[in-house]
Each structure stands twice: as structure tokens, then as C-alpha cells.
Design an enzyme around this catalytic site. Structure first.
Site, PDB file in Angstrom:
ATOM      1  N   ARG A   1      54.080  16.042 -65.715  1.00 19.44           N
ATOM      2  CA  ARG A   1      55.184  16.996 -65.818  1.00 19.44           C
ATOM      3  C   ARG A   1      56.374  16.507 -64.999  1.00 19.44           C
ATOM      4  NH1 ARG A   1      53.504  23.061 -64.796  1.00 19.44           N
ATOM      5  NH2 ARG A   1      55.553  23.367 -65.750  1.00 19.44           N
TER       6      ARG A   1
ATOM      7  N   CYS B   1      57.805  23.924 -57.789  1.00 22.21           N
ATOM      8  CA  CYS B   1      56.848  23.611 -58.850  1.00 22.21           C
ATOM      9  C   CYS B   1      57.478  24.062 -60.160  1.00 22.21           C
ATOM     10  CB  CYS B   1      55.503  24.285 -58.589  1.00 22.21           C
ATOM     11  SG  CYS B   1      55.605  26.083 -58.426  1.00 22.21           S
TER      12      CYS B   1
END
Length: 279
Positions: free
Chosen positions: A175, A234
Site C-alpha cells: 500500500r 496509516c
């Protein structure tokens, strides 16, 4: 003092602490989570807490999990009977991702003593400790929330920290690199951020690894982190709190970017970097 508590220690202290069950999953398509898990069995006396509605505001410009309305946190604290003198223990299913969010939010709101059950409900059950299906009654507490007891970053502050300090991206490497993005509409990372996947802080049983210090020294090799501000983000500010919990165990002070990647990408003028972690 450690921010973590073993299942055996919680069992020993169970009569003297307030316990919150924060079981949650980002997607529940194939795995029952949250309220259903709680009703099937929980630590005796634990109050269920819904992460999406009690530990976050509705998704919007602030990302997928913006900071909650202080009044909502206050209602949660009062329902559980939390006071200034309460010792609070939070847990989730296993890895403590959601529990860490509760640990951070409650401290941000002014609850002074919050710890996380290391290994979550799985550790409690594996220890053959008693479980309950009884939900405790509302304790009608009078706790007054004082939001802002922990510092936070906005998007501008995160960008500055990535340039001048140390901004950690707690997501999985794919990611971060922009190779895969299963949740948000744009893939990549904040330019200058360093990828430190929070899953790597855990052992296979969901407890925090015992070599946290060695792990951090390997991750920070070649980077002068002493005295430098450390920020963490995040996807939406949940698993970032988990990384902050691991670093708190090492005495490393960190600051959360609550909006995280899901807020960063809402402004198309903000730059997006891709590619694997350098070095």
C-alpha cells in the site's frame, strides 16, 4: 510503566479495572465482528465499544475515521463508569489494532490510565479464563472529557514532519508503494514518509513481539531519531495508533496524523509518492 497487560494480569485485577471490548474489523464481509462477537462471549464485566461510532466521527473531509466528537467519548466514558481514578483496560479480537485506537482516543480525551490487553480476547480465551454473555448495566458516570490531551498533526504538519522530522507510514509495504490499495481511491504515500508496517511489531499469536527494541533499532538504522519529532499515519488513523503503542513501550514519543492517507488524498493538490521504501 508498560501500556500492555497480559491476560493473567487482567484476570488478577479484573475486579479493580474497567474493561472495554473494542472488537472491530475494517471489513466484516466474511468475518463476524464487533457486537456479534461481543454477544457471543466477552471478558466478564466488559462494556462493548463500537469503533466506527464511538471512537470516530462519520467519514468525510477528515478521512475515514476522523477524531470523535468529545461528547460521544464522554457518553462512552460515563456509560462505563470511568472516573479520574479508573484504571481502564481495552481489548479487541487479537492483534490490538482497534484496542490501540481506543487506548489513544481515551488518553487524548483525558482518561489518565489506559492499558491494552496484549493478544486481545484470543489471549484471554487461550488462557482458559472465564467468559460471559451478560452485558453490564449503564454505570451513569460523571467523567468530563478534556479533548486534546495528546497532540495531533494536520495534513500540513504531516508534510512538514516528513521533510524535517520523521513521519512513519504504518501500512503494509504494497500500500505504501502504491502497488495495491484495497480501501482508498488513490494509492501511494506522503512524500518523504518512511514505511514501518505495524503488523511487523506482532508475534504470530497476536501479542507484541518481545524484541521490540531490537526490531526498532533495525528499522531505524541509519536514521537519527534521537530528539527528532516522530509522526505516524496509516489509512485512517486506526493502525497508526497500534504503531504508536509499540513505540510507547520503547519510550519513543509520537504524534498521530488522525486523518491519515484517507484525508491526505481528498485534496488533489497534495503530492502523492509511489515506489518501495528506499534503502
Amino acid at each position: 510503566m508498560s501500556h500492555l497487560l497480559s491476560a493473567a494480569d487482567l484476570a488478577h485485577e479484573i475486579e479493580d479495572v474497567t474493561v472495554l471490548d473494542v472488537r472491530w474489523a475494517l471489513t466484516t464481509a466474511n468475518t463476524p465482528a464487533g457486537r456479534e462477537d461481543y454477544e457471543a462471549g466477552h471478558v466478564p464485566g466488559a462494556f462493548f465499544v463500537d469503533l466506527d461510532t464511538e471512537l470516530a466521527a462519520p467519514a468525510g473531509e477528515g478521512g475515514r475515521h476522523p477524531l470523535p466528537d468529545p461528547a460521544v467519548v464522554e457518553a462512552l466514558a460515563r456509560r462505563a463508569g470511568i472516573t479520574e481514578r479508573s484504571r481502564v483496560v481495552v481489548y479487541d479480537a487479537k492483534e490490538s489494532y482497534a484496542a490501540a485506537r481506543a487506548w489513544w482516543v481515551l488518553r487524548w480525551a483525558g482518561v489518565p490510565d489506559v492499558r491494552v490487553l496484549d493478544g486481545g480476547y484470543a489471549a484471554w480465551v487461550s488462557g482458559r479464563l472465564p467468559v460471559s454473555t451478560e452485558e453490564p448495566a449503564d454505570r451513569h458516570g460523571d467523567f468530563e472529557v478534556r479533548p486534546g490531551q495528546l497532540p495531533t498533526l494536520d495534513a500540513g504538519g504531516a508534510a512538514e514532519l516528513a521533510r524535517e522530522g520523521l513521519l512513519l507510514d504504518a501500512r503494509a509495504p504494497e500500500r505504501y508503494a502504491g502497488e495495491s490499495e484495497p480501501v482508498d481511491p488513490v494509492a501511494g504515500h506522503v512524500p518523504g514518509a518512511v514505511n514501518v508496517p505495524t503488523a511487523a511489531w506482532l508475534s504470530e499469536d497476536g501479542t507484541f513481539r518481545r524484541d521490540l527494541r531490537d526490531h526498532w533499532e533495525r528499522l531505524s538504522a541509519g536514521r537519527d531519531v534521537d530528539g527528532r519529532p516522530v509522526g505516524v499515519y496509516c489509512g485512517s488513523g486506526v493502525t497508526a495508533a497500534h504503531e504508536m503503542l509499540a513505540l510507547a513501550e520503547l519510550g519513543v514519543d509520537t504524534v498521530l496524523y488522525p486523518g491519515s492517507w484517507s484525508e491526505w488524498i481528498r485534496d488533489p493538490a497534495r503530492p502523492v509518492a509511489t515506489g518501495p521504501q528506499p534503502g
